[in-house]
Design a protein around this motif. Structure first.
Motif, PDB file in Angstrom:
ATOM      1  N   ARG A   1       0.725  -1.257   0.288  1.00  0.00           N
ATOM      2  CA  ARG A   1       0.100  -0.048   0.165  1.00  0.00           C
ATOM      3  C   ARG A   1       0.685   1.217   0.004  1.00  0.00           C
ATOM      4  N   ALA A   2       1.817   1.226   0.576  1.00  0.00           N
ATOM      5  CA  ALA A   2       3.116   2.208   1.034  1.00  0.00           C
ATOM      6  C   ALA A   2       4.017   3.070  -0.724  1.00  0.00           C
ATOM      7  N   ALA A   3       3.422   1.566  -1.442  1.00  0.00           N
ATOM      8  CA  ALA A   3       4.555   1.393  -2.492  1.00  0.00           C
ATOM      9  C   ALA A   3       3.312   1.851  -3.658  1.00  0.00           C
ATOM     10  N   THR A   4       1.666   2.446  -3.361  1.00  0.00           N
ATOM     11  CA  THR A   4       1.287   3.290  -3.873  1.00  0.00           C
ATOM     12  C   THR A   4       0.398   4.754  -3.672  1.00  0.00           C
ATOM     13  N   ASP A   5       0.582   4.729  -1.993  1.00  0.00           N
ATOM     14  CA  ASP A   5       0.039   5.959  -1.328  1.00  0.00           C
ATOM     15  C   ASP A   5       0.959   5.633  -0.049  1.00  0.00           C
ATOM     16  N   GLU A   6       1.249   6.991   0.585  1.00  0.00           N
ATOM     17  CA  GLU A   6       1.713   6.772   1.825  1.00  0.00           C
ATOM     18  C   GLU A   6       0.340   6.437   2.940  1.00  0.00           C
ATOM     19  N   TYR A   7       1.140   5.685   3.743  1.00  0.00           N
ATOM     20  CA  TYR A   7       0.277   4.474   4.700  1.00  0.00           C
ATOM     21  C   TYR A   7       0.788   5.743   6.245  1.00  0.00           C
ATOM     22  N   ALA A   8      -0.504   5.337   7.172  1.00  0.00           N
ATOM     23  CA  ALA A   8      -0.071   6.136   8.002  1.00  0.00           C
ATOM     24  C   ALA A   8      -0.888   5.470   9.009  1.00  0.00           C
ATOM     25  N   GLU A   9      -0.555   5.171  10.282  1.00  0.00           N
ATOM     26  CA  GLU A   9      -1.039   5.018  11.753  1.00  0.00           C
ATOM     27  C   GLU A   9      -0.667   6.049  12.492  1.00  0.00           C
ATOM     28  N   THR A  10      -1.453   5.674  13.397  1.00  0.00           N
ATOM     29  CA  THR A  10      -1.040   7.065  14.859  1.00  0.00           C
ATOM     30  C   THR A  10      -0.727   5.963  16.247  1.00  0.00           C
ATOM     31  N   TYR A  11       0.400   6.520  17.149  1.00  0.00           N
ATOM     32  CA  TYR A  11       0.951   5.518  17.636  1.00  0.00           C
ATOM     33  C   TYR A  11      -0.481   5.526  19.090  1.00  0.00           C
ATOM     34  N   PRO A  12      -0.314   4.102  19.649  1.00  0.00           N
ATOM     35  CA  PRO A  12      -0.192   2.776  19.472  1.00  0.00           C
ATOM     36  C   PRO A  12       0.269   2.218  18.550  1.00  0.00           C
TER      37      PRO A  12
ATOM     38  N   GLY B   1      12.883  10.613   7.883  1.00  0.00           N
ATOM     39  CA  GLY B   1      14.407   9.053   7.855  1.00  0.00           C
ATOM     40  C   GLY B   1      13.847   8.524   5.974  1.00  0.00           C
ATOM     41  N   GLU B   2      14.751   9.391   5.448  1.00  0.00           N
ATOM     42  CA  GLU B   2      14.554   8.579   3.865  1.00  0.00           C
ATOM     43  C   GLU B   2      15.660   7.395   3.528  1.00  0.00           C
ATOM     44  N   GLU B   3      15.663   6.002   2.746  1.00  0.00           N
ATOM     45  CA  GLU B   3      16.782   5.311   2.470  1.00  0.00           C
ATOM     46  C   GLU B   3      15.960   4.293   1.540  1.00  0.00           C
ATOM     47  N   MET B   4      16.917   4.113   1.055  1.00  0.00           N
ATOM     48  CA  MET B   4      16.931   2.304  -0.236  1.00  0.00           C
ATOM     49  C   MET B   4      16.922   1.372   0.297  1.00  0.00           C
ATOM     50  N   ILE B   5      16.213   0.664   0.147  1.00  0.00           N
ATOM     51  CA  ILE B   5      15.377  -0.564   0.448  1.00  0.00           C
ATOM     52  C   ILE B   5      15.584  -1.516  -0.784  1.00  0.00           C
ATOM     53  N   ARG B   6      15.390  -2.777  -0.403  1.00  0.00           N
ATOM     54  CA  ARG B   6      15.498  -3.861  -1.016  1.00  0.00           C
ATOM     55  C   ARG B   6      13.672  -5.092  -0.898  1.00  0.00           C
ATOM     56  N   HIS B   7      13.281  -4.860  -1.846  1.00  0.00           N
ATOM     57  CA  HIS B   7      11.551  -5.841  -1.741  1.00  0.00           C
ATOM     58  C   HIS B   7      11.473  -6.900  -2.387  1.00  0.00           C
ATOM     59  N   ASP B   8      11.497  -7.363  -2.276  1.00  0.00           N
ATOM     60  CA  ASP B   8      11.927  -8.787  -3.125  1.00  0.00           C
ATOM     61  C   ASP B   8      13.187  -8.804  -4.158  1.00  0.00           C
ATOM     62  N   GLU B   9      13.260  -8.393  -5.660  1.00  0.00           N
ATOM     63  CA  GLU B   9      14.183  -7.976  -6.454  1.00  0.00           C
ATOM     64  C   GLU B   9      13.958  -6.607  -6.928  1.00  0.00           C
ATOM     65  N   GLU B  10      13.110  -5.818  -6.111  1.00  0.00           N
ATOM     66  CA  GLU B  10      12.717  -4.437  -6.502  1.00  0.00           C
ATOM     67  C   GLU B  10      13.086  -3.268  -5.800  1.00  0.00           C
ATOM     68  N   TYR B  11      13.740  -2.375  -6.034  1.00  0.00           N
ATOM     69  CA  TYR B  11      14.138  -0.958  -5.076  1.00  0.00           C
ATOM     70  C   TYR B  11      13.355  -0.402  -5.165  1.00  0.00           C
ATOM     71  N   TYR B  12      13.542   0.157  -3.923  1.00  0.00           N
ATOM     72  CA  TYR B  12      12.178   1.112  -3.298  1.00  0.00           C
ATOM     73  C   TYR B  12      13.025   2.620  -2.738  1.00  0.00           C
ATOM     74  N   GLU B  13      12.025   3.461  -2.702  1.00  0.00           N
ATOM     75  CA  GLU B  13      13.007   4.896  -2.236  1.00  0.00           C
ATOM     76  C   GLU B  13      12.396   5.194  -0.553  1.00  0.00           C
ATOM     77  N   ARG B  14      13.167   4.982   0.218  1.00  0.00           N
ATOM     78  CA  ARG B  14      11.626   4.478   1.295  1.00  0.00           C
ATOM     79  C   ARG B  14      11.274   6.035   2.153  1.00  0.00           C
ATOM     80  N   TYR B  15      10.917   6.266   2.573  1.00  0.00           N
ATOM     81  CA  TYR B  15      10.530   7.916   3.200  1.00  0.00           C
ATOM     82  C   TYR B  15       9.253   7.777   5.021  1.00  0.00           C
ATOM     83  N   LEU B  16       9.823   8.294   5.414  1.00  0.00           N
ATOM     84  CA  LEU B  16       9.568   8.088   7.024  1.00  0.00           C
ATOM     85  C   LEU B  16       9.219   9.840   7.842  1.00  0.00           C
ATOM     86  N   ARG B  17       8.138   9.914   7.847  1.00  0.00           N
ATOM     87  CA  ARG B  17       7.494  11.043   8.423  1.00  0.00           C
ATOM     88  C   ARG B  17       6.339  11.367   9.429  1.00  0.00           C
ATOM     89  N   ILE B  18       6.961  12.143  10.047  1.00  0.00           N
ATOM     90  CA  ILE B  18       5.819  12.220  11.646  1.00  0.00           C
ATOM     91  C   ILE B  18       4.747  13.875  10.799  1.00  0.00           C
TER      92      ILE B  18
END
Length: 339
Positions: free
Chosen positions: A273-284, A316-333
């Protein structure tokens, strides 16, 4: 959740010395009030990287990047003596190298400092003229201001100089900044000899004022001394096979590697889901979101107060690998009012 529970226990044990604020921190809130039940809303988005890392980061020697010094590239690959002054030949360093491929071999490009030189350059600074933005008005000497917005009025080098010096003039006295890599010593330094020869602003009888973006500026030019590094370009062969070059880039640039079979169905659903649209949850956060954040090695978002303790982690921004694909990962409050 056992690992998360243990983490909380460790933080609670430390609260004896740090007080109740530590407890609030482990909840991920932005308040020192233990009665505050509100939690941080954390957004995750993934941007797919098309193709291989080689496609993105390795250039062909016949198609060098525009900002590269092509003569430096040829000299480095041929093992010949060559130096550049002030600017790194490939805009690359030890921690941020560039890569090129020639005749099937992949090279890591960089540079080393081999000397220092002192040079004197004219520096253009602009200062606002209060209450006067009429390009046809005159200064005390009777000179009319040159309109830098009209391309035919100034040489190209002067137009660029005015644009950059304008950034510094605009920033004086205001909160904010300007592009440090372009603005130097509060203005623009004419380093290029051709630009200095063709400049109208540097002539003794040059205009005393310029108009740029409906603002009239007083022109000030001073010759100043600069000390510059001298660089020798380097080219080190690192790989013959494309697969090894890909592995080198992956080791340098990619963080967590996640397989779909390593996640629960719900955590994998959130990731997709996060690969198509930003996903968010509130703590906890839900168990599935916590599982995914741990797989992404984003523990500061679940084990501490990221607003107060995480420093720059909120973007936070980082590149990850999911299965055989690369993604740029973004996390924000997500603060109130964010979309």
């Amino acid at each position: 959740m056992d690992e998360l529970t243990s983490s909380r226990r460790r933080l609670l044990a430390g609260a004896v010395a740090g007080g109740i604020g530590v407890v609030a921190g482990c909840l991920g809130t932005d308040s020192d009030d233990p009665s505050d039940d509100g939690g941080a809303e954390l957004g995750l988005s993934l941007s797919r990287v098309d193709g291989s890392l080689r496609d993105r980061y390795v250039r062909d020697s016949d198609d060098p990047a525009e900002e590269w010094d092509e003569a430096a590239l040829n000299a480095a690959l041929a093992g010949e003596e060559y130096t550049t002054q002030y600017r790194k030949p490939f805009f690359a360093g030890v921690d941020d190298p560039a890569y090129v491929r020639r005749d099937g071999t992949h090279y890591r490009l960089g540079s080393v400092v081999v000397d220092e030189v002192a040079e004197t350059y004219p520096v253009l600074r602009l200062f606002e003229v209060d209450g006067d933005s009429d390009p046809n008005s005159t200064d005390g000497g009777g000179e009319s201001a040159v309109d830098a917005d009209e391309g035919e009025k100034l040489p190209d080098a002067d137009q660029r100089a005015v644009q950059i010096a304008h950034f510094a003039a605009r920033a004086r006295g205001n909160v904010g900044g300007y592009p440090v890599g372009l603005v130097q010593r509060g203005g623009y330094a004419y380093r290029d000899g051709t630009a200095r020869t063709e400049s109208a602003l540097l002539r003794d009888d040059g205009p005393e004022r310029v108009v740029y973006r409906d603002n009239t500026y007083r022109v000030e030019v001073e010759r100043e001394r600069f000390h510059e590094a001298v660089y020798r370009p380097t080219a080190e062969p690192v790989a013959e096979r494309p697969e090894r070059m890909e592995a080198i880039l992956r080791a340098r640039l990619v963080g967590p590697r996640i397989g779909s079979d390593e996640l629960s169905a719900e955590a994998d659903r959130i990731l997709r889901r996060a690969a198509t649209d930003e996903y968010a949850e509130t703590y906890p956060y839900s168990d599935a979101y916590v599982e995914l954040l741990r797989a992404l090695d984003a523990r500061p978002y679940i084990d501490g107060n990221v607003r107060k303790d995480g420093g720059g982690v909120e973007t936070g921004e980082e590149m990850i690998r999911h299965d055989e694909e690369y993604y740029e990962r973004y996390l924000r409050i997500l603060d109130e009012g964010d979309d």
